[in-house]
Design a protein around this motif. Structure first.
Motif, PDB file in Angstrom:
ATOM      1  N   ARG A  40       0.796  -1.231   0.000  1.00 29.56           N
ATOM      2  CA  ARG A  40       0.000   0.000   0.000  1.00 29.56           C
ATOM      3  C   ARG A  40       0.827   1.278   0.000  1.00 29.56           C
ATOM      4  O   ARG A  40       0.270   2.355  -0.222  1.00 29.56           O
ATOM      5  N   GLU A  41       2.114   1.171   0.270  1.00 26.31           N
ATOM      6  CA  GLU A  41       2.924   2.372   0.415  1.00 26.31           C
ATOM      7  C   GLU A  41       3.973   2.465  -0.685  1.00 26.31           C
ATOM      8  O   GLU A  41       4.264   1.496  -1.382  1.00 26.31           O
ATOM      9  N   ASP A  42       4.536   3.649  -0.794  1.00 29.02           N
ATOM     10  CA  ASP A  42       5.615   3.902  -1.745  1.00 29.02           C
ATOM     11  C   ASP A  42       6.919   3.389  -1.137  1.00 29.02           C
ATOM     12  O   ASP A  42       7.432   3.948  -0.171  1.00 29.02           O
ATOM     13  N   LEU A  43       7.457   2.330  -1.713  1.00 28.71           N
ATOM     14  CA  LEU A  43       8.642   1.696  -1.149  1.00 28.71           C
ATOM     15  C   LEU A  43       9.933   2.453  -1.455  1.00 28.71           C
ATOM     16  O   LEU A  43      11.000   2.039  -0.999  1.00 28.71           O
ATOM     17  N   ILE A  49      10.034   3.796   4.409  1.00 28.09           N
ATOM     18  CA  ILE A  49      10.985   2.762   4.830  1.00 28.09           C
ATOM     19  C   ILE A  49      11.357   2.926   6.298  1.00 28.09           C
ATOM     20  O   ILE A  49      11.354   1.964   7.070  1.00 28.09           O
ATOM     21  N   PHE A  50      11.646   4.162   6.689  1.00 20.84           N
ATOM     22  CA  PHE A  50      12.073   4.378   8.056  1.00 20.84           C
ATOM     23  C   PHE A  50      10.928   4.177   9.045  1.00 20.84           C
ATOM     24  O   PHE A  50      11.146   3.724  10.170  1.00 20.84           O
ATOM     25  N   LEU A 105      10.957  -4.179   0.091  1.00 17.73           N
ATOM     26  CA  LEU A 105      10.833  -3.534   1.396  1.00 17.73           C
ATOM     27  C   LEU A 105      11.915  -4.044   2.355  1.00 17.73           C
ATOM     28  O   LEU A 105      12.517  -3.265   3.102  1.00 17.73           O
ATOM     29  N   TYR A 106      12.163  -5.329   2.310  1.00 13.07           N
ATOM     30  CA  TYR A 106      13.186  -5.910   3.182  1.00 13.07           C
ATOM     31  C   TYR A 106      14.568  -5.333   2.870  1.00 13.07           C
ATOM     32  O   TYR A 106      15.292  -4.897   3.781  1.00 13.07           O
ATOM     33  N   LEU A 115      18.731   0.077   8.200  1.00 22.65           N
ATOM     34  CA  LEU A 115      19.259  -0.410   9.467  1.00 22.65           C
ATOM     35  C   LEU A 115      20.780  -0.349   9.506  1.00 22.65           C
ATOM     36  O   LEU A 115      21.370  -0.063  10.540  1.00 22.65           O
ATOM     37  N   GLU A 116      21.407  -0.601   8.371  1.00 20.20           N
ATOM     38  CA  GLU A 116      22.876  -0.583   8.310  1.00 20.20           C
ATOM     39  C   GLU A 116      23.436   0.797   8.620  1.00 20.20           C
ATOM     40  O   GLU A 116      24.477   0.925   9.265  1.00 20.20           O
ATOM     41  N   HIS A 117      22.770   1.831   8.151  1.00 23.34           N
ATOM     42  CA  HIS A 117      23.269   3.194   8.362  1.00 23.34           C
ATOM     43  C   HIS A 117      22.826   3.773   9.704  1.00 23.34           C
ATOM     44  O   HIS A 117      23.496   4.650  10.246  1.00 23.34           O
TER      45      HIS A 117
END
Length: 826
Positions: free
Chosen positions: A532-535, A541-542, A584-585, A592-594
């Protein structure tokens, strides 16, 4: 005057058959008008019995009419006429539902002088003229055994035959033939019936719209007990079976459930106004009303739960009794490849706790519990409520390789809610959302099966990388994630609370408990966000990733989402949805890495650096490398892998006017690069029969544009030339295509100008309408609006379209005018 008196009067007047059939037809019509009232005052079987008797009375009148019409004043005695009418099937069992076919068998002897065939013809025409829905067979008495060998359905019908009218002498003779049929090749008959049942169960699994007749736990399961009992003991009803096969307590529970299902099926026929065995969701309110439930959602839930529970009771005891009745024949069904787990012989098998321990010890491989083992579970010794001593064995269920086998065994024995009380409220709890195929606990079992049989290679790798404790936790979470359903509060929050309490009983470590709470609390978030969202929006994402502290938790929510989607139905986790989830993943993993929000520029720089390290990129001419790095579209760098960007750039550099490719492996994808203007609205209009699910538009170098359009469907190879022709026509300036103007309310459309630095976002949530996107694209072209990306999502006939629009000129300053010019109405 009664119908019988009217018929007598007409017979006295020598009236023709048509007049008498008309009287019968009027009587039947009047009778059917009274069924609603009759149903309200009758029980399940009692209502069917009364209906059967009414049909008996009509057929006996028809027999009388035919007999008088054939022989007039020379009418012979019934017993001297070599003809007998018998009832078959549910009519023979005196369980005839109101709109079911009336199965009739006419048995005769062809003796000269009686004109038997003409008599039979007269009977049948009178039945048809009276308006009854007839299914009939006509056989000479000497044919019965041979006919029964041609088809198990015929043999089954003959086993259920019941005398209606005609010669009792011939019926006595027929009963001797029926005994021959009963004893004829019983093993082959039972084996064929087992195969038939297995096919029907696969065709009609026990889901949210159960088939009350052919499906799991339906009347055919109960009938099979009767049919095998008829062959072995010549019983007239299931209750007549020996006590060592059927105990009083078991039969009482079975009979109560069957009686309720009789009422449900009768109400279903009355509501549908026709023969209907599938309890469809849209019929539940009316059917429930017939059975005295009030017109509220909670009452409808209560009714549907009772239906599902009753079907499972019938299924359980039918399987146990069928197994006991047929054990001497040692029947093996080849299609059933499961490892069958038999009963425990030692003394400890008396307690439920010891049986669970045995189930766990066998769960290093998949198995299916035998009906005898299910009966052992039902009869096992157990406390009124599960005690603390059980929890170690319950926790051990989720430590096994195939936990699903243990849980399914407990479910089939109706002990799942007892053994794991935290899900007791959702056992057989219906789901009316039109999305889930199964009740809540059945869905949880399907999720567990999916978790143990992961087909997605990437997700399987993530699962295999989990530690033993993490896998145990994920199994517990998978099985309990919907435990909070059926309450007024959000089921995720209720479920998280229930999990926290239950984790304490299972003595899970605090760290694992906290992770489990988070996973259950947000178990729908990944699926919702992906679809439903803009990936490719940092905020999206955040916002998603903020709930999961590290890669391990992100891996687990990914695996849980996969299992949850697979547990809904086998067509939910599609290739397209898998790609969305993976996107998304991977996007979240980068975040998460940054550890901090990254801007579009930062993401682009990262992709550019990745490109610069690519051997393929380094092998390109310096001029081409420069062109690629100068591509203005950030979307190209955010969405596509380095090798994809290089391939697109190579195609763009070598093309003339335009180039395209069509792929149709799992779903149709059209990739298009153009130099001039393309009438995209025309192309989409021509393809409006297909369900468009995603569209990308990226600006390249040298004023080129790249389009990627994904559809939900695939196409056949012979359809490709037609699509190629549409693409060619889209570049012809004079080509137009008239589409109906869709109706869009102003509140359904929203423009967000602060979406990002370079792009505005326009979202549309409205009713799905043919050609909607084609219309919008045409309007955008007319207004000079530059679309960068479009995501299409349709659910329950509602579209949720998302457009990224390049900020150019006064787009945001004039958004109200733009909406008005697009024909949006209030």
């Amino acid at each position: 005057m009664t119908t019988k008196d009217k018929i007598e009067e007409l017979l006295y007047q020598n009236a023709d058959d048509f007049k008498m059939a008309k009287v019968l037809k009027e009587d039947i019509h009047s009778y059917f008008k009274t069924l609603d009232e009759s149903f309200a005052t009758s029980g399940g079987k009692d209502f069917l019995f009364k209906h059967t008797r009414k049909i008996d009375a009509i057929l006996k009148l028809i027999y009388k009419i035919a007999l008088r019409g054939m022989f007039k004043e020379y009418m012979p005695l019934k017993n001297s006429l070599p003809l007998t009418m018998t009832a078959l099937g549910s009519y023979g069992r005196e369980q005839l539902c109101v709109y079911s076919d009336i199965d009739l068998l006419i048995i005769y002897k062809d003796i000269p002088g009686y004109n038997i065939k003409e008599m039979i013809e007269k009977i049948l025409y009178l039945i048809w003229d009276s308006g009854l829905k007839l299914g009939h067979r006509v056989h000479h008495i000497d044919e019965l055994l041979d006919v029964s060998r041609t088809d198990i359905t015929i043999k089954t019908a003959l086993l259920e035959s019941r005398f209606l009218d005609g010669s009792r002498f011939l019926w006595t003779e027929a009963q001797n033939r029926l005994d021959d049929i009963r004893y004829d090749q019983p093993k082959l008959y039972i084996e064929a019936k087992f195969l038939e049942r297995e096919k029907m169960h696969k065709k009609f699994p026990l889901g949210m719209e159960p088939n009350l007749k052919e499906g799991e736990g339906g009347f055919r399961d109960a009938n099979l007990v009767y049919w095998i009992g008829k062959i072995k003991y010549n019983i007239n009803r299931i209750a007549d079976l020996p006590e060592h096969i059927i105990g009083d307590i078991d039969y009482k529970e079975f009979r109560i459930s069957l009686e309720f299902l009789f009422r449900v099926r009768s109400a279903l026929h009355l509501v549908a106004g026709k023969k209907e065995d599938k309890l469809r969701l849209d019929l539940i309110p009316e059917v429930a009303g017939f059975l005295g439930y009030s017109a509220s959602r909670s009452e409808h839930m209560k009714f549907a739960k009772k239906v599902l529970t009753s079907l499972r009771v019938v299924q359980l005891y039918s399987s146990i009794w069928i197994d006991t009745l047929s054990c001497e024949y040692d029947i093996k069904i080849e299609e059933s490849k499961s490892n069958i787990l038999s009963v425990l012989e030692h003394k400890e098998a008396k307690t439920l706790q010891s049986i669970i321990k045995r189930l766990n010890s066998e769960a290093n491989k998949e198995y299916e519990a035998s009906p005898a083992l299910l009966h052992q579970l039902v009869q096992s010794e157990k406390p009124t409520k599960i005690t603390e001593s059980y929890y170690p064995q319950v926790r051990a269920i989720f430590q096994q390789k195939y936990s699903h086998s243990v849980l399914m065994t407990l479910s089939r024995a109706h002990l799942l809610g007892y053994t794991i009380p935290v899900i007791a409220n959702v056992v057989n709890l219906p789901q009316f959302d039109g999305y889930h195929r199964f009740s809540v606990h059945a869905h949880l079992l399907e999720c567990m099966y999916a978790l143990e049989h992961i087909e997605d290679k990437f997700i399987k790798k993530l699962y295999d990388e989990l530690t033993t404790k993490e896998r145990e936790l994920l199994k517990i979470v998978t099985f309990l994630h919907d435990a909070g359903k059926g309450r007024k509060r959000d089921h995720s929050r209720v479920g998280a609370t229930l999990f926290r309490l239950y984790a304490g009983q299972l003595k899970l470590e605090k760290e694992m408990t906290d992770i489990g709470i988070t996973l259950i609390l947000y178990h729908t978030l990944m699926s919702d966000t992906a679809q439903r969202e803009d990936l490719y929006n940092e905020k999206t994402i955040f916002k998603f990733a903020a709930h999961f502290k590290n890669k391990k938790m992100l891996d687990m929510i990914y695996i849980l989402t996969y299992a949850d989607m697979c547990g809904v139905d086998n067509n939910i986790y599609t290739t397209f949805r898998a790609r969305l989830l993976h996107t998304l993943y991977t996007q979240s993993l980068q975040t998460l890495e940054h550890g901090e929000m990254l801007s579009e520029t930062a993401k682009r720089i990262k992709k550019e650096e990745s490109l610069k390290r690519s051997e393929k990129f380094l092998s390109l001419a310096k001029s081409k490398q420069k062109k690629i790095l100068s591509i203005p579209s950030n979307l190209m760098f955010m969405r596509y892998r380095p090798e994809q960007i290089i391939a697109i750039a190579n195609d763009a550099s070598t093309m003339t006017n335009y180039t395209y490719s069509i792929h149709s492996e799992n779903f149709l994808t059209i990739e298009l690069i153009r130099e001039g203007t393309v009438n995209l609205g025309y192309l989409l209009a021509k393809l409006s029969r297909l369900n468009l699910v995603n569209m990308d538009i990226c600006k390249l170098f040298d004023d080129l544009k790249y389009f990627k359009i994904d559809f939900a469907e695939t196409i056949d190879e012979h359809e490709k030339p037609l699509i190629e022709a549409y693409i060619a026509q889209a570049f012809e300036a004079d080509k137009t295509f008239t589409m109906p103007t869709p109706y869009i309310k102003q509140k359904d459309i929203m423009i967000e100008c602060e979406h990002s630095k370079d792009y505005a976002k326009m979202s549309l949530k409205t009713e799905n309408q043919k050609g909607l996107l084609a219309y919008l694209i045409t309007r955008f072209d007319t207004l000079g609006i530059d679309i960068v990306s479009a995501k299409i999502h349709t659910q329950k006939n509602r579209v949720q379209d998302l457009f990224l629009i390049e900020k150019n000129g006064n787009f945001c300053m004039n958004k109200d005018k733009i909406i008005e010019s697009m024909g949006v109405e209030e």
